[in-house]
Design a protein around this motif. Structure first.
Motif: not given
Length: 206
Positions: A133-158
């Motif tokens: 269960k720990f790995r499953r939740t950790a993998d979900a967190a890694k994936e959401s962080i990766r998508e977030y940083l890939g889309s919004w890191r350094g974006q002037e809007k936010v």
């Protein structure tokens, strides 16, 4: 009352000299009873007629006074429904959304940031002894962080938003710890508490 009743009866009271001496008062008594009865019946009919007329007049007045279904209110409700549908359609196609703090931010950013808060919080609260269960939740967190940083890191809007800066702190603290302690190291409670506080603060602005 007796005088008034006598006055009403007296014009109708006529007494003729009795021809039948054996019953000297019969004729007068009969005429008196007839006149009184006729007068009472006539008065009763007039009373019923007046009462009936008054009753129907009151009923008609009540019908006029009673409020009919207000057309304006129905039209107002119809308009509100139309406005609600139009508002829902506009909201569906509107790329922005109002946050809890009242700011207008891109929906895509808010969705991604909320997913990071949710999955990372679940991962930090999960018991590391339950490895699967720990790995499953950790993998979900890694994936959401990766998508977030890939889309919004350094974006002037936010990038100047409070939520963005708090998430940056949380992610940086997590990355800093694992880069030093290794990917399999257990997260200390102090670091975990700090990251959870950053997530809670970020959530307040989403």
């Amino acid at each position: 009352m007796a005088v008034l009743l006598a006055a009403k009866i007296s014009p109708f009271f006529t007494c003729q000299s009795p021809r039948n001496t054996s019953h000297p008062n019969n004729d007068c008594v009969c005429k008196l009873q007839f006149n009184v009865t006729s007068q009472a019946a006539s008065s009763s009919r007039r009373h019923i007629l007046v009462c009936s007329t008054s009753f129907f007049a009151i009923q008609n007045l009540n019908c006029i006074s009673m409020p009919f279904p207000v057309r304006a209110e129905e039209e107002s409700n119809d308009q509100e429904e139309k406005d609600g549908v139009v508002g829902a359609i506009k909201s569906l196609f509107d790329p922005n959304e109002t946050t809890k703090s009242g700011k207008l931010l891109p929906k895509a950013y808010l969705k991604s940031a909320r997913e990071v808060v949710k999955t990372l919080r679940e991962s930090l609260k999960e018991d590391p002894k339950d490895i699967a269960k720990f790995r499953r939740t950790a993998d979900a967190a890694k994936e959401s962080i990766r998508e977030y940083l890939g889309s919004w890191r350094g974006q002037e809007k936010v990038m100047h938003e409070e939520s963005y800066m708090e998430l940056e702190k949380a992610i940086r603290s997590l990355a800093s710890f694992y880069s030093k302690a290794g990917p399999s190291a257990p997260l200390p409670e102090e670091v975990k508490s700090e990251i959870l506080n950053d997530l809670n603060t970020a959530e307040e602005f989403l």
